[in-house]
Design a protein around this motif. Structure first.
Motif, PDB file in Angstrom:
ATOM      1  N   THR A   1       1.620   6.524   4.927  1.00 17.89           N
ATOM      2  CA  THR A   1       1.555   7.981   4.865  1.00 17.89           C
ATOM      3  C   THR A   1       2.443   8.412   3.717  1.00 17.89           C
ATOM      4  O   THR A   1       3.561   7.916   3.581  1.00 17.89           O
ATOM      5  CB  THR A   1       2.118   8.612   6.156  1.00 17.89           C
ATOM      6  N   VAL A   2       1.945   9.318   2.889  1.00 16.34           N
ATOM      7  CA  VAL A   2       2.770   9.847   1.812  1.00 16.34           C
ATOM      8  C   VAL A   2       3.272  11.214   2.261  1.00 16.34           C
ATOM      9  O   VAL A   2       2.477  12.111   2.538  1.00 16.34           O
ATOM     10  CB  VAL A   2       1.964   9.961   0.499  1.00 16.34           C
ATOM     11  N   ILE A   3       4.607  11.343   2.368  1.00 14.73           N
ATOM     12  CA  ILE A   3       5.168  12.629   2.784  1.00 14.73           C
ATOM     13  C   ILE A   3       5.258  13.535   1.559  1.00 14.73           C
ATOM     14  O   ILE A   3       5.847  13.142   0.533  1.00 14.73           O
ATOM     15  CB  ILE A   3       6.574  12.456   3.392  1.00 14.73           C
ATOM     16  N   THR A   4       4.662  14.706   1.637  1.00 12.93           N
ATOM     17  CA  THR A   4       4.662  15.632   0.500  1.00 12.93           C
ATOM     18  C   THR A   4       5.033  17.029   0.994  1.00 12.93           C
ATOM     19  O   THR A   4       5.270  17.226   2.182  1.00 12.93           O
ATOM     20  CB  THR A   4       3.260  15.728  -0.126  1.00 12.93           C
ATOM     21  N   LYS A   5       5.030  17.991   0.082  1.00 11.74           N
ATOM     22  CA  LYS A   5       5.378  19.367   0.469  1.00 11.74           C
ATOM     23  C   LYS A   5       4.359  19.935   1.461  1.00 11.74           C
ATOM     24  O   LYS A   5       4.627  20.924   2.127  1.00 11.74           O
ATOM     25  CB  LYS A   5       5.491  20.263  -0.763  1.00 11.74           C
ATOM     26  N   ASP A   6       3.176  19.302   1.564  1.00 10.91           N
ATOM     27  CA  ASP A   6       2.145  19.828   2.443  1.00 10.91           C
ATOM     28  C   ASP A   6       2.232  19.299   3.870  1.00 10.91           C
ATOM     29  O   ASP A   6       1.637  19.863   4.769  1.00 10.91           O
ATOM     30  CB  ASP A   6       0.753  19.482   1.878  1.00 10.91           C
ATOM     31  N   ASN A   7       2.934  18.193   4.070  1.00  3.20           N
ATOM     32  CA  ASN A   7       2.902  17.602   5.420  1.00  3.20           C
ATOM     33  C   ASN A   7       4.267  17.158   5.935  1.00  3.20           C
ATOM     34  O   ASN A   7       4.357  16.315   6.812  1.00  3.20           O
ATOM     35  CB  ASN A   7       1.940  16.407   5.433  1.00  3.20           C
ATOM     36  N   TYR A   8       5.353  17.707   5.341  1.00  2.00           N
ATOM     37  CA  TYR A   8       6.675  17.200   5.723  1.00  2.00           C
ATOM     38  C   TYR A   8       7.140  17.727   7.081  1.00  2.00           C
ATOM     39  O   TYR A   8       8.070  17.167   7.671  1.00  2.00           O
ATOM     40  CB  TYR A   8       7.720  17.520   4.647  1.00  2.00           C
ATOM     41  N   GLN A   9       6.523  18.794   7.578  1.00  2.00           N
ATOM     42  CA  GLN A   9       7.066  19.475   8.769  1.00  2.00           C
ATOM     43  C   GLN A   9       7.349  18.538   9.956  1.00  2.00           C
ATOM     44  O   GLN A   9       8.431  18.600  10.529  1.00  2.00           O
ATOM     45  CB  GLN A   9       6.150  20.628   9.218  1.00  2.00           C
ATOM     46  N   PRO A  10       6.408  17.667  10.348  1.00  2.00           N
ATOM     47  CA  PRO A  10       6.703  16.807  11.502  1.00  2.00           C
ATOM     48  C   PRO A  10       7.906  15.877  11.271  1.00  2.00           C
ATOM     49  O   PRO A  10       8.522  15.405  12.226  1.00  2.00           O
ATOM     50  CB  PRO A  10       5.434  15.964  11.670  1.00  2.00           C
ATOM     51  N   TYR A  11       8.236  15.628   9.996  1.00  2.00           N
ATOM     52  CA  TYR A  11       9.348  14.726   9.700  1.00  2.00           C
ATOM     53  C   TYR A  11      10.668  15.480   9.650  1.00  2.00           C
ATOM     54  O   TYR A  11      11.724  14.894   9.568  1.00  2.00           O
ATOM     55  CB  TYR A  11       9.127  14.051   8.338  1.00  2.00           C
ATOM     56  N   ASP A  12      10.572  16.815   9.670  1.00  2.00           N
ATOM     57  CA  ASP A  12      11.756  17.633   9.482  1.00  2.00           C
ATOM     58  C   ASP A  12      12.428  17.933  10.821  1.00  2.00           C
ATOM     59  O   ASP A  12      12.798  19.060  11.096  1.00  2.00           O
ATOM     60  CB  ASP A  12      11.340  18.934   8.768  1.00  2.00           C
ATOM     61  N   VAL A  13      12.515  16.919  11.691  1.00  2.00           N
ATOM     62  CA  VAL A  13      13.204  17.116  12.973  1.00  2.00           C
ATOM     63  C   VAL A  13      14.319  16.084  13.070  1.00  2.00           C
ATOM     64  O   VAL A  13      14.260  15.031  12.440  1.00  2.00           O
ATOM     65  CB  VAL A  13      12.247  16.933  14.178  1.00  2.00           C
TER      66      VAL A  13
ATOM     67  N   ARG B   1       6.439  -3.287  -3.231  1.00  2.00           N
ATOM     68  CA  ARG B   1       6.360  -1.877  -3.629  1.00  2.00           C
ATOM     69  C   ARG B   1       6.080  -1.759  -5.124  1.00  2.00           C
ATOM     70  O   ARG B   1       5.239  -0.977  -5.543  1.00  2.00           O
ATOM     71  CB  ARG B   1       7.673  -1.160  -3.302  1.00  2.00           C
ATOM     72  N   VAL B   2       6.799  -2.562  -5.911  1.00  2.00           N
ATOM     73  CA  VAL B   2       6.643  -2.487  -7.357  1.00  2.00           C
ATOM     74  C   VAL B   2       5.239  -2.961  -7.773  1.00  2.00           C
ATOM     75  O   VAL B   2       4.624  -2.398  -8.672  1.00  2.00           O
ATOM     76  CB  VAL B   2       7.766  -3.275  -8.066  1.00  2.00           C
TER      77      VAL B   2
ATOM     78  N   SER C   1       0.828  -1.209   0.000  1.00  2.00           N
ATOM     79  CA  SER C   1       0.000   0.000   0.000  1.00  2.00           C
ATOM     80  C   SER C   1       0.861   1.258   0.000  1.00  2.00           C
ATOM     81  O   SER C   1       0.450   2.302  -0.492  1.00  2.00           O
ATOM     82  CB  SER C   1      -0.999  -0.003   1.161  1.00  2.00           C
ATOM     83  N   LEU C   2       2.090   1.142   0.537  1.00  2.00           N
ATOM     84  CA  LEU C   2       3.025   2.270   0.492  1.00  2.00           C
ATOM     85  C   LEU C   2       3.376   2.596  -0.961  1.00  2.00           C
ATOM     86  O   LEU C   2       3.332   3.753  -1.389  1.00  2.00           O
ATOM     87  CB  LEU C   2       4.289   1.879   1.253  1.00  2.00           C
ATOM     88  N   GLY C   3       3.698   1.556  -1.729  1.00  2.00           N
ATOM     89  CA  GLY C   3       3.998   1.742  -3.150  1.00  2.00           C
ATOM     90  C   GLY C   3       2.790   2.276  -3.889  1.00  2.00           C
ATOM     91  O   GLY C   3       2.892   3.216  -4.688  1.00  2.00           O
ATOM     92  N   LEU C   4       1.644   1.696  -3.579  1.00  2.00           N
ATOM     93  CA  LEU C   4       0.401   2.082  -4.261  1.00  2.00           C
ATOM     94  C   LEU C   4       0.054   3.547  -3.996  1.00  2.00           C
ATOM     95  O   LEU C   4      -0.161   4.329  -4.923  1.00  2.00           O
ATOM     96  CB  LEU C   4      -0.748   1.174  -3.780  1.00  2.00           C
ATOM     97  N   GLU C   5       0.045   3.940  -2.713  1.00  2.00           N
ATOM     98  CA  GLU C   5      -0.385   5.303  -2.346  1.00  2.00           C
ATOM     99  C   GLU C   5       0.584   6.353  -2.887  1.00  2.00           C
ATOM    100  O   GLU C   5       0.166   7.422  -3.343  1.00  2.00           O
ATOM    101  CB  GLU C   5      -0.497   5.440  -0.815  1.00  2.00           C
TER     102      GLU C   5
ATOM    103  N   PHE D   1       3.159  -0.072  -7.379  1.00  2.00           N
ATOM    104  CA  PHE D   1       3.354   0.865  -8.504  1.00  2.00           C
ATOM    105  C   PHE D   1       2.502   0.445  -9.700  1.00  2.00           C
ATOM    106  O   PHE D   1       1.801   1.248 -10.303  1.00  2.00           O
ATOM    107  CB  PHE D   1       4.829   0.893  -8.948  1.00  2.00           C
ATOM    108  N   TYR D   2       2.590  -0.841 -10.038  1.00  2.00           N
ATOM    109  CA  TYR D   2       1.860  -1.348 -11.213  1.00  2.00           C
ATOM    110  C   TYR D   2       0.355  -1.173 -11.046  1.00  2.00           C
ATOM    111  O   TYR D   2      -0.338  -0.790 -11.985  1.00  2.00           O
ATOM    112  CB  TYR D   2       2.195  -2.826 -11.465  1.00  2.00           C
ATOM    113  N   ASP D   3      -0.140  -1.442  -9.826  1.00  2.00           N
ATOM    114  CA  ASP D   3      -1.582  -1.321  -9.613  1.00  2.00           C
ATOM    115  C   ASP D   3      -2.038   0.132  -9.729  1.00  2.00           C
ATOM    116  O   ASP D   3      -3.118   0.405 -10.254  1.00  2.00           O
ATOM    117  CB  ASP D   3      -1.979  -1.920  -8.258  1.00  2.00           C
ATOM    118  N   ALA D   4      -1.193   1.061  -9.249  1.00  2.00           N
ATOM    119  CA  ALA D   4      -1.540   2.478  -9.402  1.00  2.00           C
ATOM    120  C   ALA D   4      -1.568   2.849 -10.881  1.00  2.00           C
ATOM    121  O   ALA D   4      -2.422   3.618 -11.323  1.00  2.00           O
ATOM    122  CB  ALA D   4      -0.539   3.342  -8.649  1.00  2.00           C
ATOM    123  N   LEU D   5      -0.630   2.275 -11.660  1.00  2.00           N
ATOM    124  CA  LEU D   5      -0.612   2.556 -13.106  1.00  2.00           C
ATOM    125  C   LEU D   5      -1.860   2.004 -13.782  1.00  2.00           C
ATOM    126  O   LEU D   5      -2.420   2.633 -14.678  1.00  2.00           O
ATOM    127  CB  LEU D   5       0.642   1.951 -13.744  1.00  2.00           C
TER     128      LEU D   5
END
Lengths: 330, 328
Positions: B297-309, B172-173, B138-142, B176-180
């Motif tokens: 969880t997908v880390i993106t430009k909108d939610n990276y702050q908590p990970y930036d420690v 993971r792959v 699901s990590l690969g998929l999301e 990826f394929y399922d998302a494609l």
């Protein structure tokens, strides 16, 4: 064997070159032919292969492997082996990266990488000569020591982000050619001239061909051996700098995947593990063949599962052909 | 050399009040938890170890780390298991270097009667107190879905795979394929291996750019390869959206800088925390959860702050929070 006079000071006198169509030259010619055949096959199979861009791309990719393999060639010419080159690249890159981050000076970083690489080579050389440890064992031990130090030092982290000026070394262009390709050509020339045209280079061949005879004819064998390990280390240091500049980061495990391809490039290039036979140019062709194969597999979209197998078969084939042609020429 | 021992005793003694179900006499703290990870090179396992240390410290226990000197070495982890059975730690937190090959090792631990919690890679056999992990599929998929959504469901995509046949890569792959598949407008140009290595990913990407004039999206099975691919794109002055998986510090920096689109968070820190908490709670006869699969969880430009420690500044979740994480 050529007559080797005893040099009292390390004079860079020019020796008479080896006979032009010597065995080495013929061997290298065979390899170039093999590389050309691969190129012809790939250009027939893939439209994108024979573009200027792709050729430069292949040369740039071969450069890293060549730097490591060129230093290694000198070691193998003395019938030794340096298994620590990959781990050397990893530690040198991590140290150079740290120095650039701390001092903000790329020049100091480059010096650090070269100094670290050379120092590791010196330790290898001392183990092989003063302690009389077979090079295979000494450098294998060194590989573990370096891994240990690098893992401990990096603690699972990476060092990334370097100034754009420094990154030019790895990803920049000058007059339309990638900088690593210039470095490749420069070191190909230096390596070839050193091995073929200088007294020291010829002494290295002599030591590999017959260490006892070399010693009796007055060659300072230990000093020459230390020299080749230092050179191997320095070339690994150079590779670490180019690596750092190309990838913009250093991590502890970069060395894992560098040593074996470099050894393969040396062997495919026709340098004998028994010493005394081989050329730096051959090693360049060896690195080229390995890189071409990988490049071709990517262009042709060979399935991920088959790629290692194909690489292995190519290595075995190349060395087998080498044995066959060598027997014929002898 | 094979073990980096960590004997940090807890400073602030946090004595947890055990639940009343105490039949086995006094509650003893100071247990030793042996933590098995795959290697010293991948930053992910470092986050697991830091998480395990943080949890042990807060519960007044000690950790002892076992890491193969040769990354992911099966024989080495087996011999470390033999060592640990002699040493008899109170409990074990275990990431198998290979989910199939380490089953005999787990069985040895079982017969030595040392309780063991399985983390990250689900072992194919053996008895465990609990499993704590993330779901690679699901990590690969999301993460791939996020990239395809950013591209508007269309574009030319390449996949850069890790080590062929490794469990993480397969799952993971597959994601990826399922998302494609969900995005018929997206075209898969190539799927090539780079063995989780940065340099190999850079070179594979350089090669793929030679034969494909337009690449819009890159799905890489880990962060190091994603960043290698970005370097290749930068070097050729080309642009594409790139995602990775692992949520390493480097990836978070790259997301912050706008270079990397997203990274699937594997959350090794929380896995290390929760796995160790369960190991200790089980020893103290407190209730545990036997299966925790973290939601992707997908880390993106909108939610990276908590990970930036900084890693060592992160806090383990409380048990109440942990018990609620991804219970299936």
């Amino acid at each position: 064997m050529t007559d080797v006079s005893k040099p009292t000071t390390p004079k860079q006198t020019f020796m008479p070159p080896r006979a032009f169509l010597s065995e080495d030259v013929i061997q290298v010619f065979y390899r170039l032919l093999a590389a050309l055949l691969i190129c012809v096959a790939l250009s027939l199979l893939s439209d994108s292969f024979l573009s200027v861009n792709n050729i430069l791309n292949v040369l740039r990719q071969a450069s890293l492997m060549f730097f490591i393999a060129a230093g290694l060639t000198l070691v193998v010419l003395t019938a030794g082996l340096d298994l620590s080159v990959g781990a050397n690249v990893a530690l040198s890159a991590c140290l150079a990266g740290t120095v650039i981050h701390v001092t903000k000076s790329p020049a100091l970083g480059v010096l650090t990488g070269l100094a670290a690489g050379g120092a590791i080579g010196l330790l290898n050389g001392v183990m092989v000569t003063a302690l009389r440890i077979p090079s295979f064992i000494a450098t294998y031990g060194m590989l573990w020591v370096l891994h240990g130090v690098t893992y401990w030092y990096m603690a699972g982290d990476t060092i990334h982000g370097f100034p754009p000026g420094f990154r030019q070394i790895g990803s920049g262009y000058w007059l339309g050619l990638p900088i690593p390709v210039y470095l490749l050509l420069i070191f190909l020339a230096i390596g070839t001239i050193f091995a073929q045209r200088t007294t020291w280079g010829q002494e290295i061949y002599a030591i590999g061909a017959n260490p006892v005879a070399a010693r009796l004819s007055g060659i300072p064998v230990s000093r020459r051996l230390i020299l080749v390990y230092v050179m191997s280390g320095l070339m690994a240091g150079l590779a670490s700098i180019v690596f750092l500049a190309r990838l913009n980061s250093a991590e502890a495990d970069i060395g894992e995947s560098l040593t074996l391809p470099a050894i393969a490039a040396v062997l495919i290039g026709g340098t004998s593990l028994f010493g005394g036979i081989g050329t730096v140019f051959g090693t360049f062709v060896g690195a080229l063949i390995l890189t071409l194969v990988l490049n071709g597999m990517n262009l042709l979209q060979v399935s991920a599962s088959w790629q290692p197998l194909v690489t292995g078969v190519i290595v075995i084939l190349a060395v087998w052909l080498d044995m066959k042609t060598r027997r014929r020429t002898q | 050399m094979t073990k980096s021992t960590n004997m940090k005793l807890a400073g602030g003694a946090v004595t947890l009040l055990a639940s009343a179900a105490f039949a086995t006499g006094a509650f003893a703290d100071g247990e030793t938890i042996a933590v098995f990870t795959k290697n010293q090179t991948n930053p992910y396992f470092q986050t697991v170890r830091v998480g395990a240390d943080a949890a042990a410290k807060s519960l007044n226990a000690k950790t002892l780390h076992y890491i193969p000197t040769k990354p992911d070495s099966i024989p080495e982890q087996l011999s470390q298991i033999e060592d640990v059975i002699v040493k008899k730690p109170s409990s074990i937190v275990f990431i198998p270097v290979d989910y199939k090959a380490m089953v005999p090792g787990v069985e040895q631990i079982n017969s030595a009667k040392i309780p063991v919690v399985n983390v990250t890679d689900r072992s194919e056999g053996g008895k465990f107190v609990a499993f704590v992990g993330a779901d690679d599929y699901s990590l690969g998929l999301e993460t791939a879905r996020y990239l395809l959504k950013t591209l508007g469901g269309k574009g030319n995509i390449v996949i850069i795979e890790g080590v062929k046949g490794s469990l993480t890569n397969v799952d993971r792959v597959r994601g990826f394929y399922d998302a494609l598949k969900e995005n018929p407008g997206a075209k898969l140009l190539a799927a090539q291996p780079a063995n989780y290595q940065r340099l190999q990913a850079l070179q594979v990407m350089e090669n793929l750019m030679q034969s494909n004039s337009q690449i819009d999206g890159v799905l890489a099975a880990n962060d190091a390869m994603a960043i290698g691919a970005i370097e290749a794109l930068d070097g050729a002055n080309r642009k594409a959206q790139v995602i990775g998986v692992n949520g390493t510090k480097e990836a978070v920096d790259a997301i912050k800088a706008g270079k990397l689109l997203a990274s699937g968070d594997y959350n090794g820190f929380v896995q290390g925390c929760v796995g160790t908490m369960i190991a200790i709670r089980a020893l103290r006869n407190e209730p545990v959860v036997t299966e925790i699969v973290l939601k992707p969880t997908v880390i993106t430009k909108d939610n990276y702050q908590p990970y930036d420690v900084a890693l060592d500044a992160r806090k383990c979740p409380s048990w109440d929070e942990a018990a609620k994480l991804g219970v299936k």
